[in-house]
Structure formats: structure tokens, C-alpha cells
Design an enzyme around this catalytic site. Structure first.
Site, PDB file in Angstrom:
ATOM      1  N   LYS A   1      12.553 -14.877 -10.764  1.00 17.53           N
ATOM      2  CA  LYS A   1      12.259 -13.759 -11.676  1.00 17.53           C
ATOM      3  C   LYS A   1      11.230 -14.163 -12.723  1.00 17.53           C
ATOM      4  CE  LYS A   1      13.653 -11.237 -10.259  1.00 17.53           C
ATOM      5  NZ  LYS A   1      14.370 -10.567  -9.230  1.00 17.53           N
TER       6      LYS A   1
ATOM      7  N   ARG B   1       3.726  -0.238  -4.921  1.00 21.53           N
ATOM      8  CA  ARG B   1       3.495  -0.772  -3.572  1.00 21.53           C
ATOM      9  C   ARG B   1       2.184  -1.529  -3.460  1.00 21.53           C
ATOM     10  NH1 ARG B   1       6.801   1.827   0.115  1.00 21.53           N
ATOM     11  NH2 ARG B   1       5.456   1.223   1.819  1.00 21.53           N
TER      12      ARG B   1
ATOM     13  N   HIS C   1      17.307 -37.473  -8.270  1.00 16.46           N
ATOM     14  CA  HIS C   1      16.727 -38.014  -7.032  1.00 16.46           C
ATOM     15  C   HIS C   1      15.224 -37.795  -6.975  1.00 16.46           C
ATOM     16  CE1 HIS C   1      20.640 -39.086  -5.475  1.00 16.46           C
ATOM     17  NE2 HIS C   1      21.075 -37.891  -5.859  1.00 16.46           N
TER      18      HIS C   1
ATOM     19  N   ASN D   1      -1.256   2.286   5.680  1.00 19.19           N
ATOM     20  CA  ASN D   1      -0.370   1.249   5.145  1.00 19.19           C
ATOM     21  C   ASN D   1       0.134   0.448   6.332  1.00 19.19           C
ATOM     22  OD1 ASN D   1       3.123   1.417   4.200  1.00 19.19           O
ATOM     23  ND2 ASN D   1       1.729  -0.269   3.934  1.00 19.19           N
ATOM     24  N   GLY D   2      -0.130  -0.876   6.331  1.00 18.93           N
ATOM     25  CA  GLY D   2       0.301  -1.720   7.444  1.00 18.93           C
ATOM     26  C   GLY D   2      -0.816  -2.652   7.856  1.00 18.93           C
TER      27      GLY D   2
ATOM     28  N   GLU E   1       7.738 -14.713 -11.200  1.00 15.26           N
ATOM     29  CA  GLU E   1       7.160 -13.469 -10.723  1.00 15.26           C
ATOM     30  C   GLU E   1       6.498 -12.645 -11.833  1.00 15.26           C
ATOM     31  OE1 GLU E   1      10.362 -11.164  -9.092  1.00 15.26           O
ATOM     32  OE2 GLU E   1       9.038  -9.963  -7.844  1.00 15.26           O
TER      33      GLU E   1
ATOM     34  N   LYS F   1       5.917  -4.115  -4.500  1.00 17.12           N
ATOM     35  CA  LYS F   1       7.368  -3.929  -4.445  1.00 17.12           C
ATOM     36  C   LYS F   1       7.896  -4.030  -3.016  1.00 17.12           C
ATOM     37  CE  LYS F   1      11.385  -2.659  -6.111  1.00 17.12           C
ATOM     38  NZ  LYS F   1      12.134  -3.739  -6.796  1.00 17.12           N
TER      39      LYS F   1
ATOM     40  N   CYS G   1       0.838  -1.188   0.000  1.00 12.58           N
ATOM     41  CA  CYS G   1       0.000   0.000   0.000  1.00 12.58           C
ATOM     42  C   CYS G   1       0.880   1.249   0.000  1.00 12.58           C
ATOM     43  CB  CYS G   1      -0.943   0.091   1.192  1.00 12.58           C
ATOM     44  SG  CYS G   1      -2.050  -1.303   1.331  1.00 12.58           S
TER      45      CYS G   1
ATOM     46  N   GLU H   1      17.531 -17.501  -8.213  1.00 11.00           N
ATOM     47  CA  GLU H   1      17.129 -16.124  -8.485  1.00 11.00           C
ATOM     48  C   GLU H   1      16.457 -16.028  -9.864  1.00 11.00           C
ATOM     49  OE1 GLU H   1      16.477 -13.461  -7.243  1.00 11.00           O
ATOM     50  OE2 GLU H   1      16.619 -11.993  -8.834  1.00 11.00           O
TER      51      GLU H   1
ATOM     52  N   TRP I   1      -2.747  -2.801  -1.628  1.00  9.67           N
ATOM     53  CA  TRP I   1      -2.400  -4.205  -1.838  1.00  9.67           C
ATOM     54  C   TRP I   1      -3.152  -4.943  -0.735  1.00  9.67           C
ATOM     55  CZ3 TRP I   1      -0.072  -8.255   0.825  1.00  9.67           C
ATOM     56  CH2 TRP I   1       0.347  -9.329   0.041  1.00  9.67           C
TER      57      TRP I   1
HETATM   58  O1  M6R Z   1      13.065  -4.665  -0.399  1.00 10.01           O
HETATM   59  P1  M6R Z   1      13.607  -6.032  -0.138  1.00 10.01           P
HETATM   60  O2  M6R Z   1      14.910  -6.271  -0.815  1.00 10.01           O
HETATM   61  O3  M6R Z   1      13.699  -6.352   1.324  1.00 10.01           O
HETATM   62  O4  M6R Z   1      12.558  -7.026  -0.777  1.00 10.01           O
HETATM   63  C1  M6R Z   1      12.689  -8.411  -0.603  1.00 10.01           C
HETATM   64  C2  M6R Z   1      11.794  -9.160  -1.561  1.00 10.01           C
HETATM   65  O5  M6R Z   1      10.451  -8.854  -1.332  1.00 10.01           O
HETATM   66  C3  M6R Z   1      12.145  -8.833  -3.020  1.00 10.01           C
HETATM   67  O6  M6R Z   1      13.475  -9.083  -3.300  1.00 10.01           O
HETATM   68  C4  M6R Z   1      11.268  -9.673  -3.978  1.00 10.01           C
HETATM   69  O7  M6R Z   1      11.579 -11.017  -3.863  1.00 10.01           O
HETATM   70  C5  M6R Z   1      11.450  -9.163  -5.413  1.00 10.01           C
HETATM   71  N1  M6R Z   1      10.195  -8.707  -5.901  1.00 10.01           N
HETATM   72  C6  M6R Z   1      11.931 -10.187  -6.354  1.00 10.01           C
HETATM   73  O8  M6R Z   1      12.127  -9.678  -7.627  1.00 10.01           O
END
Ligand code: M6R
Length: 609
Positions: free
Chosen positions: A486, A27, A505, A101-102, A489, A604, A2, A482, A75
Site C-alpha cells: 500500500k 482504469r 539473515h 481495451n485489451g 503504491e 485499478k 484502459c 499488504e 493505460w
Molecule cells: O481486482 P483484483 O482484486 O483482481 O486486483 C488485483 C490487484 O491488481 C490489486 O489488488 C492491486 O494489487 C491493488 N491496486 C493494490 O492496492
């Protein structure tokens, strides 16, 4: 999660709030809303389900003129995305409006109490208790009513509050969720994050937990939880609106992928002295401190956690200190072995991730020393840490992290080299050789980016797939993790990462004719083993895409597609190997017609646990 924006001044509040919200859509973006105090001092509120543009269209139709207002982009946590659950939330008589927000953790208890007292709720949110509480405590003193309401809240919040009962006043506060106040010529923008205020000003106050902002009759006061005045200094932001705009690229993600050479150079370059030695301003750890440290924990979430996995390889290999890497949401509840000889490194692009922040506080409580790697100056993580390492990647707007990740890897290489040199576990020659290789990475990333058309072709294979597997051995396995995150996501392709030796395995049972398997094979001592694993996949009909150093033997014969990348030390390869995987995820997402920068269900900055 948010984004909130508030404006208090003389100009048209709506235009500034909507512009701020559009910069905060990263956000959360399932619904949004605005409320203003109009010329007649009446509260007007509009909210809509869906992206901000839906709200903007409705606002245009309404006559919303006023110079004090609040806005929110959501969000969902409590209640589905809907108009009813969108913020602002109002008191029953529609005279008090709140954006939040929270998460209010005790909202059920508060809601029961308020229902008992006769209040009616129209949403499923936790937030709605707040305007009702303010109403309950309002006996003609807005400030007092807000303070009393705050004293009842448990959990995390950043709040913006206005009321037509007090048309000259605006209040805001924070606890655990971020909030900044931009100031310019007697006008103010309050927001969850800097990009929302950049077109208005670059002078800001960073609020600390429990601080309350009161804008009253044109004047700003910042008070603590007891109502005492707090003296704060203005911070000048040294990046501009352009850094937070797409600047000609179709998506923020592509722009940020292309900014990686600069992010790498900035993160390293600002730390080298005239002799080419690493100099770390924010790190107070001395040789004696390092000698005391007997273990390191690295704690983070998502992409930052993957950076931590690479960090473990670098620190253990170069500085010979044992490292455990943990996911922040697990670490906190795991009764970790933390004492005064433990260094906890937290990694967070935003510096506001709730799980990471909670882990940091838990480690601090147990006596550990905290080193933070973060990209956001003045963020919560930065303020809580004993030692601080800023990645100079610039603002990262796309939900999918790219340049922040490669900058985090640079941070770990620099730290590992610094620790190793200080402890004497690396020779002068080894130290300067590695530094030179890190310096060359920016140019090597540029070479990989110049091959983007080939990677775009490879993405066409992934677009057709229903699932994919990403493999690697050693530090390449962390890159596979990683890379898989990506693509999941942003392209919604079911992808799993495996240590290549583990495939036989169990998981190899899932390989069918045409299943795409991305094999990352950049480690000299493991390449032969990777080639064998690729053959096993080919024998079962899999379609192998390999990422390997140029001129790697046998790869061309085994793989269906090879993406070649320049050579550097094996330890540094994750920075180069990840870049083609970012482009693969990007192109797959674009080809599928997805919203690259704002993928479904995500936000984000994850400021809820
Ligand atoms: O702001 P942060 O680095 O703490 O965020 C951690 C994760 O939420 C963030 O890296 C998330 O996995 C990304 N959206 C991945 O691309």
C-alpha cells in the site's frame, strides 16, 4: 486497463462520454480521446496526452456536436503515452474510429500484412490494426466488415466502433475484457464498467465473450460470434451514483477506508440466518464435496493475493484442509497439482484481472472446482466460477485497495468457519464465538479510525524516509506485506516486508540511523519474539513504529511510536492491524503531494497479462 465508453442516442454524446470516462479514469489515465459522428455525419476525433481534464479543455474549444460517439482513457501497453498512441484509432481516410481495451496479441503479424497491402500506421499501438482491417473488409456492409476483422484478432479486447460510412450504426464487442451496455428510453451507453453508466441508467446488459452489440437506426441487437441473435436479460444495479462518488471526502481512498465498518458488516450480515448461523447462497459445495476435497489452492494478484495468505491461516486452522497460495501470473505456468479433489479459490475485487481469470480457466481445464470471491456482480470471474462469494464492499474506485481487502478477509473467515462447521472440525461453541467476534470487527475498526490524528503524525516520519521496512511474524507477516504494498503504491516510498525472524539473515545490514521500521506485533504467542526483533533494530539505529494490541507488555518501552488497536482473536487481527497501515500510506501520500487515488504507472483493473 484502459476504459472505453460509447453513446448512441438523441442527446449530446460528448457530455455523456466525458462523464463516463471520468468515472473510468481509475482504469488508466495517461491519455484520452473521443470521436463522434457530427450533424453532417462526419467523424470528428480529438485526443490528448495526460489526464482527462486536458482533453476536456480541448474538446470545449472544438465544435463537437453529435449523438453517436466513443471515448477512451488509456493505460499504455504498446507505445508510450502520447497523442499519437491515444485512442480512438482511425482508418487512413479517417472514416472509421475504434477504441480498445485489451491487447491484440497477433498485431505484429497483422500489421506486416496490412503494410504489405499499402496501409500506413501512425501509432505504435496494437489497436491501430483494427480500423485498417475493418477498412480492408468493408465492401458496403459494416457488420460483415467488423465480423471479418474480429475473426482475425487474437488476444483480449473490448471494442467500440463507429464509422461515418455508416452514420446510423454503432458496434461494440468483447473478448476477455469487460463490457456492459446501459439502456434507457431507446438510448444506450456502452462501457468498460458500471460507474461509467450510473448517471445515465442503472439497467444494464452484461456482455459475454464474443457477443457483438449492434445499434442500428435506434434499435439494439446483441449477436453471438456467428451472427445469431442472443436473448439477454437486463440486470438492475442496486447501487447508485453516490456510492461511486467521493461524497465529501478529499479522496476515494479515504472514503473507502471509512466505509470498511459497513463493508465488513454487509459481507457478514447478509450471510447470517435467524439462528446466527452462516448461510451461503452462492456456495453449492455440500458436506460430501468438502469431504472429497484434499487440498485448496488460493490464487490471486496483489492485495487479493495477500487476502489469500490470510485465508490460508483461517482455512488450515479451522477447517484443517491444506492450502497453497499462489500468485495468479505464476500459477498458470507452474504445472499445478489440480484434479477433481482440488478446490481453487480465486480472489479478485474487480473480477476482471487477466492473470486471475487465466489461472481460473487453467484450473477448470484440469478438472478443479472453482470458488470465486469477488466484489463485482456479474464480472468475468463470477461468471466462470462453480461457487460464488460476493464481498459486499460496494464499488471501490481508488487504485489502492482497502475496503475490498478487509471484505475479502471477512469472506475467508466466513468460508473457513462454514467449512469447519460443515466438516465438524470446530465445536458449536467455537463456531458461534468466532462469528460474534467477526460481528464486532466493524465497531473495532471505527475505534481505530477515531485515532487517525496520531497516525497522521506518524506519517510525517515516513515522508522524510528514503526506505522503510515492515516486519511481522505468523499472520502479521501477511499484514506487513499488504501494508508495504500500500505504501509503495501510493507514496512511492521504497518499502520491504520481512518475516521478522529473517531480518538477521541479511536485510538487517540495510538498517541505518533513523531507518523507519514498522513492526506489527498482534499475535500473543509471538509478541516476545517480536520485541526481541525490535530491540535488534533499535540497537542498529532504526526508528521503530509498532502496531500492537492495547496493553501489550514491553512494547511501549522498546518502540519509538506505538499504534494501539483493540483486541480480538489472533486469527482475526489482520483486519484490525491493516487499518492503521492504510491510513499511514494515505497520509504519507497526501503529505508528499501525490495523486492518492491515481498513483503513477498504475491502473485499478489489470486486464492485461
Ligand atoms: O481486482 P483484483 O482484486 O483482481 O486486483 C488485483 C490487484 O491488481 C490489486 O489488488 C492491486 O494489487 C491493488 N491496486 C493494490 O492496492
Amino acid at each position: 486497463m484502459c476504459g472505453i465508453v460509447g453513446f448512441y442516442g438523441k442527446q449530446d454524446a460528448i457530455a455523456i462520454i466525458l462523464e463516463g470516462l471520468s468515472a473510468l479514469e481509475y482504469r488508466g489515465y495517461d491519455s484520452s480521446g473521443v470521436a463522434i459522428l457530427d450533424e453532417k455525419h462526419l467523424l470528428k476525433c480529438v485526443k490528448e496526452k495526460g489526464r482527462l481534464k486536458v482533453l476536456e479543455a480541448v474538446v470545449k474549444e472544438e465544435h463537437m456536436v453529435g449523438s453517436i460517439g466513443i471515448g477512451h482513457t488509456r493505460w499504455a501497453t504498446h507505445g508510450v503515452p502520447s497523442k499519437e498512441n491515444a485512442h480512438p484509432h482511425l482508418s487512413e481516410d479517417e472514416t472509421i474510429a475504434v477504441v480498445h481495451n485489451g491487447i491484440i496479441e497477433n498485431y505484429l503479424e497483422l500489421k506486416a500484412e496490412l503494410v504489405e497491402k499499402g496501409y500506413t500506421f501512425v501509432s505504435d499501438t496494437d489497436t491501430e490494426v483494427i480500423p485498417h482491417l475493418i477498412d480492408l473488409y468493408d465492401e458496403g456492409d459494416f457488420e460483415n466488415a467488423v465480423y471479418q476483422a474480429l475473426s482475425r484478432l487474437k488476444g483480449a479486447y473490448a471494442l467500440g466502433i463507429i464509422s461515418s460510412r455508416y452514420p446510423d450504426t454503432f458496434m461494440a464487442t468483447r473478448k476477455e475484457s469487460p463490457l456492459v451496455v446501459g439502456v434507457k428510453d431507446g438510448e444506450y451507453v456502452v462501457a468498460s464498467d458500471i460507474p461509467a453508466i450510473l448517471s445515465f441508467t442503472r439497467d444494464v446488459y452484461y456482455l459475454d465473450n464474443h457477443e457483438v452489440v449492434i445499434l442500428d437506426k435506434g434499435h439494439l441487437r446483441i449477436q453471438d460470434s456467428q451472427g445469431h441473435l442472443v436473448n439477454k436479460t437486463v440486470t438492475h444495479i442496486d447501487w447508485n451514483k453516490e456510492a461511486a462518488s467521493k461524497n465529501g471526502y478529499s479522496h476515494f481512498m479515504m472514503k473507502e477506508i471509512y466505509e470498511q465498518p459497513t463493508a465488513i458488516r454487509e459481507t457478514l450480515g447478509r450471510r447470517l440466518d435467524e439462528k446466527g448461523h452462516i448461510h451461503l447462497d452462492g456456495i453449492k459445495l455440500q458436506k460430501e464435496d468438502l469431504e472429497q476435497i484434499d487440498k485448496i489452492y488460493i490464487v490471486a494478484c496483489g492485495t487479493a493475493y495477500h487476502a489469500g495468505l490470510v485465508g490460508k491461516y483461517a482455512i488450515e486452522k479451522l477447517a484443517r484442509i491444506p492450502v497453497t497460495v499462489d500468485i495468479a501470473s505464476e500459477f498458470r505456468y507452474s504445472d499445478p497439482f489440480i484434479d477433481r479433489k482440488t478446490l481453487l479459490i480465486v480472489v479478485s475485487q474487480s473480477g476482471e484481472t487477466a492473470d486471475t481469470l487465466a489461472a481460473l480457466k487453467e484450473a477448470k481445464r484440469r478438472g478443479g472446482r472453482i470458488l470465486a470471491i469477488t466484489n463485482v456482480v456479474g464480472s468475468s470471474v463470477a461468471r466462470e466460477a462453480d461457487d460464488l462469494f460476493y464481498t459486499w464492499a460496494g464499488p471501490e474506485i481508488a487504485v489502492a485497495s482497502t475496503k475490498a481487502y478487509t471484505a475479502q478477509l471477512v469472506a475467508f473467515y466466513i468460508l473457513a468457519l462454514h467449512f469447519a462447521y460443515t466438516k465438524g472440525t470446530l465445536t458449536e461453541g467455537g463456531y458461534t464465538d468466532y462469528i460474534q467476534e467477526v460481528e464486532a470487527l466493524g465497531t473495532q475498526v471505527e475505534i481505530i479510525l477515531s485515532e487517525k490524528d496520531h497516525i497522521q503524525d506518524v506519517a510525517r516520519i515516513l515522508v522524510e524516509a528514503t526506505s522503510a521496512f515492515y516486519l511481522g511474524r505468523g499472520v502479521d507477516y501477511t499484514t506487513a506485506m499488504e501494508a508495504a504494498l500500500k505504501i509503495k503504491e501510493i507514496s512511492y516510498l521504497h518499502t520491504e516486508a520481512f518475516a521478522a525472524g529473517e531480518l538477521k539473515h541479511g536485510t538487517i545490514a540495510l538498517i541505518e540511523e533513523g531507518t523507519p521500521v514498522l513492526a506489527i506485533a498482534t499475535q500473543d504467542h509471538l509478541v516476545e519474539k517480536m520485541v526481541s526483533n525490535m530491540k535488534e533494530v533499535k540497537a542498529r539505529g532504526g526508528y521503530v513504529i509498532a502496531i500492537a494490541k492495547e496493553d501489550t507488555p514491553h512494547i511501549q518501552q522498546v518502540a519509538d511510536q506505538v499504534i494501539e488497536i483493540p483486541k480480538t482473536s489472533d486469527l482475526l487481527m489482520p483486519i484490525l492491524a491493516v487499518v492503521p497501515t492504510q491510513l499511514l500510506a494515505y497520509y504519507t501520500s497526501v503529505l508528499k503531494g501525490n495523486d492518492v487515488d491515481k498513483p503513477r504507472n498504475l491502473a485499478k483493473s489489470v486486464t492485461v497479462e
